[in-house]
Design an enzyme around this catalytic site. Structure first.
Site, short mmCIF file in Angstrom:
data_model
loop_
_atom_site.label_atom_id
_atom_site.label_comp_id
_atom_site.label_asym_id
_atom_site.label_seq_id
_atom_site.Cartn_x
_atom_site.Cartn_y
_atom_site.Cartn_z
N SER A 34 28.64 19.35 -29.89
CA SER A 34 28.90 20.02 -30.84
C SER A 34 28.12 19.67 -32.22
CB SER A 34 30.24 20.12 -31.29
OG SER A 34 30.21 21.17 -32.45
N HIS B 38 25.98 22.86 -28.44
CA HIS B 38 27.11 23.53 -28.92
C HIS B 38 27.03 24.04 -30.37
CE1 HIS B 38 30.81 25.77 -28.31
NE2 HIS B 38 31.35 25.09 -29.62
N ASP C 59 28.61 25.84 -33.69
CA ASP C 59 29.86 26.54 -34.10
C ASP C 59 29.35 27.47 -35.13
OD1 ASP C 59 31.86 25.67 -32.39
OD2 ASP C 59 31.38 23.74 -33.19
N MET D 129 30.55 29.62 -38.28
CA MET D 129 32.04 30.32 -38.88
C MET D 129 31.69 30.90 -40.11
SD MET D 129 33.99 26.56 -38.68
CE MET D 129 33.73 25.32 -37.38
N HIS E 235 29.03 29.62 -30.45
CA HIS E 235 30.40 29.95 -30.34
C HIS E 235 30.82 30.67 -32.01
CE1 HIS E 235 34.63 28.09 -30.52
NE2 HIS E 235 34.90 29.46 -30.88
N MET F 269 32.77 32.04 -34.49
CA MET F 269 34.31 31.94 -35.27
C MET F 269 34.24 32.81 -36.43
SD MET F 269 35.49 28.06 -34.81
CE MET F 269 33.83 27.43 -34.21
N MET G 297 40.19 26.79 -26.41
CA MET G 297 40.07 25.94 -27.47
C MET G 297 41.22 24.72 -27.35
SD MET G 297 37.63 26.34 -29.74
CE MET G 297 38.15 25.40 -30.88
N ASP H 109 37.08 22.79 -25.70
CA ASP H 109 36.41 22.33 -27.12
C ASP H 109 37.64 21.94 -27.79
OD1 ASP H 109 35.23 22.07 -29.45
OD2 ASP H 109 34.71 24.22 -29.79
#
Length: 212
Positions: free
Chosen positions: A6, A31, A33, A35, A64, A66, A135, A173
């Site tokens: 990540s 990966h 993330d 957000m 991913h 979020m 998660m 993760d």
């Protein structure tokens, strides 16, 4: 076992270099993330940064989300052409619609479950996705402690997948390290996301090999 470092834990001052090094160190995916500061109390990477990561990477991206307003974000990031886009079922009312939206971009869709979200909620959608991300920490920040109950969730999800989607990939993760990687594999995980464990190590390649 596939490893997806990540980049949330990478040095953003030299992000392109970090991506190139991690690819050469044996990463299978990168990966990412994303957000928005609403679904989780943190903000990370916009599409321009993720596009730069994609250009620096020789490995496929695993994005991913979020975020709130998931369809909006799918449209915003789809041109980057990641291998996977995963989103939280806790946020989305029309899960099948978003799965199809992602597939329409020739991207592999996946869904994400927070630690307290039961696997049973996947019963009627598990056959429609390519991956489920479980998660093992509450999302929003890197460096959190692993929640052990995810082990049982992996086992339960693997049993469901055998019945309804044998090709399903299970990704985990949060707090992943060389102490719990074997347990995750034995439970049925296919892909491990590791941020702090890899990027805070002195040897990325050695860290990835220890997980594998």
């Amino acid at each position: 076992m596939k490893i997806a470092p990540s980049i949330l834990s990478a040095d953003f001052g030299k992000l392109a270099e970090e991506v190139k090094v991690i690819c050469n160190a044996g990463a299978d995916f990168i990966h990412v993330d994303v957000m928005d500061g609403h679904f989780v109390p943190n903000m990370t990477m916009g599409p321009m940064i993720v596009e730069a990561v994609s250009k620096a990477s020789t490995k496929p991206l695993d994005i991913h989300f979020m975020v709130e307003n998931i369809p909006f974000f799918v449209d915003m990031y789809a041109h980057i052409k990641p291998e996977f886009i995963t989103f939280h079922i806790e946020e989305e009312k029309h899960i099948n619609r978003v799965i199809q939206q992602i597939r329409n971009y020739d991207i592999r869709p996946g869904v994400v479950l927070n630690p307290a979200t039961p696997v049973s909620l996947l019963e009627y959608i598990v056959a429609d996705v390519d991956m489920v991300l479980l998660m093992s920490v509450n999302p929003g920040f890197g460096g959190q402690k692993f929640i052990p109950s995810v082990i049982d969730k992996i086992k339960e999800l693997r049993e469901l997948a055998i019945k309804k989607n044998p090709n399903l990939l299970i990704e985990v993760d949060g707090g992943v390290n060389d102490k719990n990687a074997k347990l995750l594999k034995e439970a049925g995980a296919d892909i491990l996301v590791a941020g702090s464990f890899v990027f805070k190590s002195n040897d990325y390649k050695k860290a990835i090999e220890s997980l594998r």
